[in-house]
Design a protein around this motif. Structure first.
Motif, PDB file in Angstrom:
ATOM      1  N   MET A   1       0.843  -1.179   0.000  1.00  0.00           N
ATOM      2  CA  MET A   1       0.000   0.000   0.000  1.00  0.00           C
ATOM      3  C   MET A   1       0.891   1.246   0.000  1.00  0.00           C
ATOM      4  O   MET A   1       1.865   1.311   0.732  1.00  0.00           O
ATOM      5  N   THR A   2       0.518   2.206  -0.818  1.00  0.00           N
ATOM      6  CA  THR A   2       1.287   3.436  -0.929  1.00  0.00           C
ATOM      7  C   THR A   2       0.983   4.342   0.247  1.00  0.00           C
ATOM      8  O   THR A   2      -0.182   4.580   0.574  1.00  0.00           O
ATOM      9  N   LYS A   3       2.023   4.835   0.866  1.00  0.00           N
ATOM     10  CA  LYS A   3       1.849   5.751   1.980  1.00  0.00           C
ATOM     11  C   LYS A   3       1.884   7.181   1.444  1.00  0.00           C
ATOM     12  O   LYS A   3       2.788   7.540   0.691  1.00  0.00           O
ATOM     13  N   LEU A   4       0.891   7.955   1.818  1.00  0.00           N
ATOM     14  CA  LEU A   4       0.834   9.342   1.370  1.00  0.00           C
ATOM     15  C   LEU A   4       1.562  10.229   2.367  1.00  0.00           C
ATOM     16  O   LEU A   4       1.328  10.136   3.573  1.00  0.00           O
ATOM     17  N   SER A   5       2.432  11.072   1.869  1.00  0.00           N
ATOM     18  CA  SER A   5       3.079  12.029   2.759  1.00  0.00           C
ATOM     19  C   SER A   5       2.067  13.117   3.110  1.00  0.00           C
ATOM     20  O   SER A   5       1.071  13.317   2.417  1.00  0.00           O
ATOM     21  N   SER A   6       2.331  13.814   4.181  1.00  0.00           N
ATOM     22  CA  SER A   6       1.412  14.879   4.590  1.00  0.00           C
ATOM     23  C   SER A   6       1.328  15.952   3.515  1.00  0.00           C
ATOM     24  O   SER A   6       0.286  16.572   3.320  1.00  0.00           O
ATOM     25  N   HIS A   7       2.419  16.145   2.781  1.00  0.00           N
ATOM     26  CA  HIS A   7       2.438  17.146   1.706  1.00  0.00           C
ATOM     27  C   HIS A   7       1.444  16.770   0.601  1.00  0.00           C
ATOM     28  O   HIS A   7       0.677  17.609   0.133  1.00  0.00           O
ATOM     29  N   VAL A   8       1.444  15.502   0.202  1.00  0.00           N
ATOM     30  CA  VAL A   8       0.516  15.030  -0.831  1.00  0.00           C
ATOM     31  C   VAL A   8      -0.913  15.156  -0.333  1.00  0.00           C
ATOM     32  O   VAL A   8      -1.806  15.602  -1.053  1.00  0.00           O
TER      33      VAL A   8
ATOM     34  N   GLU B   1      -2.084  17.246   1.897  1.00  0.00           N
ATOM     35  CA  GLU B   1      -2.439  18.665   1.938  1.00  0.00           C
ATOM     36  C   GLU B   1      -2.748  19.200   0.550  1.00  0.00           C
ATOM     37  O   GLU B   1      -3.667  19.994   0.379  1.00  0.00           O
ATOM     38  N   GLU B   2      -1.993  18.759  -0.468  1.00  0.00           N
ATOM     39  CA  GLU B   2      -2.264  19.190  -1.842  1.00  0.00           C
ATOM     40  C   GLU B   2      -3.633  18.702  -2.299  1.00  0.00           C
ATOM     41  O   GLU B   2      -4.384  19.455  -2.923  1.00  0.00           O
ATOM     42  N   ARG B   3      -3.959  17.450  -1.992  1.00  0.00           N
ATOM     43  CA  ARG B   3      -5.264  16.906  -2.378  1.00  0.00           C
ATOM     44  C   ARG B   3      -6.389  17.630  -1.646  1.00  0.00           C
ATOM     45  O   ARG B   3      -7.412  17.930  -2.243  1.00  0.00           O
ATOM     46  N   ALA B   4      -6.196  17.915  -0.375  1.00  0.00           N
ATOM     47  CA  ALA B   4      -7.215  18.634   0.399  1.00  0.00           C
ATOM     48  C   ALA B   4      -7.422  20.038  -0.164  1.00  0.00           C
ATOM     49  O   ALA B   4      -8.558  20.511  -0.280  1.00  0.00           O
ATOM     50  N   GLU B   5      -6.340  20.698  -0.537  1.00  0.00           N
ATOM     51  CA  GLU B   5      -6.443  22.045  -1.108  1.00  0.00           C
ATOM     52  C   GLU B   5      -7.137  22.006  -2.462  1.00  0.00           C
ATOM     53  O   GLU B   5      -7.963  22.861  -2.773  1.00  0.00           O
ATOM     54  N   ARG B   6      -6.820  21.008  -3.296  1.00  0.00           N
ATOM     55  CA  ARG B   6      -7.499  20.871  -4.585  1.00  0.00           C
ATOM     56  C   ARG B   6      -8.987  20.644  -4.372  1.00  0.00           C
ATOM     57  O   ARG B   6      -9.814  21.182  -5.107  1.00  0.00           O
ATOM     58  N   GLN B   7      -9.341  19.849  -3.355  1.00  0.00           N
ATOM     59  CA  GLN B   7     -10.747  19.601  -3.054  1.00  0.00           C
ATOM     60  C   GLN B   7     -11.451  20.903  -2.663  1.00  0.00           C
ATOM     61  O   GLN B   7     -12.531  21.203  -3.151  1.00  0.00           O
ATOM     62  N   ARG B   8     -10.816  21.680  -1.794  1.00  0.00           N
ATOM     63  CA  ARG B   8     -11.409  22.975  -1.391  1.00  0.00           C
ATOM     64  C   ARG B   8     -11.528  23.915  -2.588  1.00  0.00           C
ATOM     65  O   ARG B   8     -12.528  24.617  -2.742  1.00  0.00           O
ATOM     66  N   GLU B   9     -10.520  23.925  -3.443  1.00  0.00           N
ATOM     67  CA  GLU B   9     -10.541  24.777  -4.640  1.00  0.00           C
ATOM     68  C   GLU B   9     -11.685  24.363  -5.570  1.00  0.00           C
ATOM     69  O   GLU B   9     -12.395  25.212  -6.120  1.00  0.00           O
ATOM     70  N   CYS B  10     -11.867  23.070  -5.742  1.00  0.00           N
ATOM     71  CA  CYS B  10     -12.955  22.573  -6.585  1.00  0.00           C
ATOM     72  C   CYS B  10     -14.306  22.982  -6.004  1.00  0.00           C
ATOM     73  O   CYS B  10     -15.194  23.435  -6.727  1.00  0.00           O
ATOM     74  N   GLU B  11     -14.468  22.835  -4.700  1.00  0.00           N
ATOM     75  CA  GLU B  11     -15.721  23.231  -4.049  1.00  0.00           C
ATOM     76  C   GLU B  11     -15.995  24.714  -4.242  1.00  0.00           C
ATOM     77  O   GLU B  11     -17.123  25.105  -4.539  1.00  0.00           O
ATOM     78  N   ARG B  12     -14.963  25.536  -4.073  1.00  0.00           N
ATOM     79  CA  ARG B  12     -15.144  26.988  -4.269  1.00  0.00           C
ATOM     80  C   ARG B  12     -15.554  27.289  -5.713  1.00  0.00           C
ATOM     81  O   ARG B  12     -16.413  28.130  -5.958  1.00  0.00           O
ATOM     82  N   ALA B  13     -14.947  26.597  -6.656  1.00  0.00           N
ATOM     83  CA  ALA B  13     -15.249  26.829  -8.069  1.00  0.00           C
ATOM     84  C   ALA B  13     -16.683  26.445  -8.411  1.00  0.00           C
ATOM     85  O   ALA B  13     -17.337  27.103  -9.223  1.00  0.00           O
ATOM     86  N   LEU B  14     -17.192  25.385  -7.795  1.00  0.00           N
ATOM     87  CA  LEU B  14     -18.544  24.909  -8.087  1.00  0.00           C
ATOM     88  C   LEU B  14     -19.620  25.610  -7.260  1.00  0.00           C
ATOM     89  O   LEU B  14     -20.802  25.566  -7.619  1.00  0.00           O
TER      90      LEU B  14
END
Length: 81
Positions: free
Chosen positions: A1-8, A10-23
């Motif tokens: 199983m691939t371990k996600l670093s906190s940086h990855v 955080e990037e995914r969480a930020e993209r999710q928030r950005e997508c929500e704001r856009a929609l």
């Protein structure tokens, strides 16, 4: 199983928030329109959940089909025989 670093993560969480704001603006417009057409918030929510489910299933199926066809696609030979 691939371990996600906190940086990855955080990037995914930020993209999710950005997508929500856009929609969000279009989402609010859509729900206001549906309310003005006489549907209750419950009807609107259920309809949106159904549409999301259909979108997820269609996207997952398309992705699976693309992956499957790539896996069975014969490699192109560079020779003529």
């Amino acid at each position: 199983m691939t371990k996600l670093s906190s940086h990855v993560f955080e990037e995914r969480a930020e993209r999710q928030r950005e997508c929500e704001r856009a929609l969000n603006c279009e989402f609010e417009t859509l729900t206001r329109w549906a309310e003005s057409a006489g549907w209750s918030w419950e009807e609107i929510a259920l309809a949106l959940m159904e549409l999301v489910e259909q979108y997820v299933l269609a996207t997952a199926c398309t992705s699976t089909i693309a992956q499957d066809s790539a896996a069975v696609r014969p490699s192109k030979s560079k020779t003529l025989h």
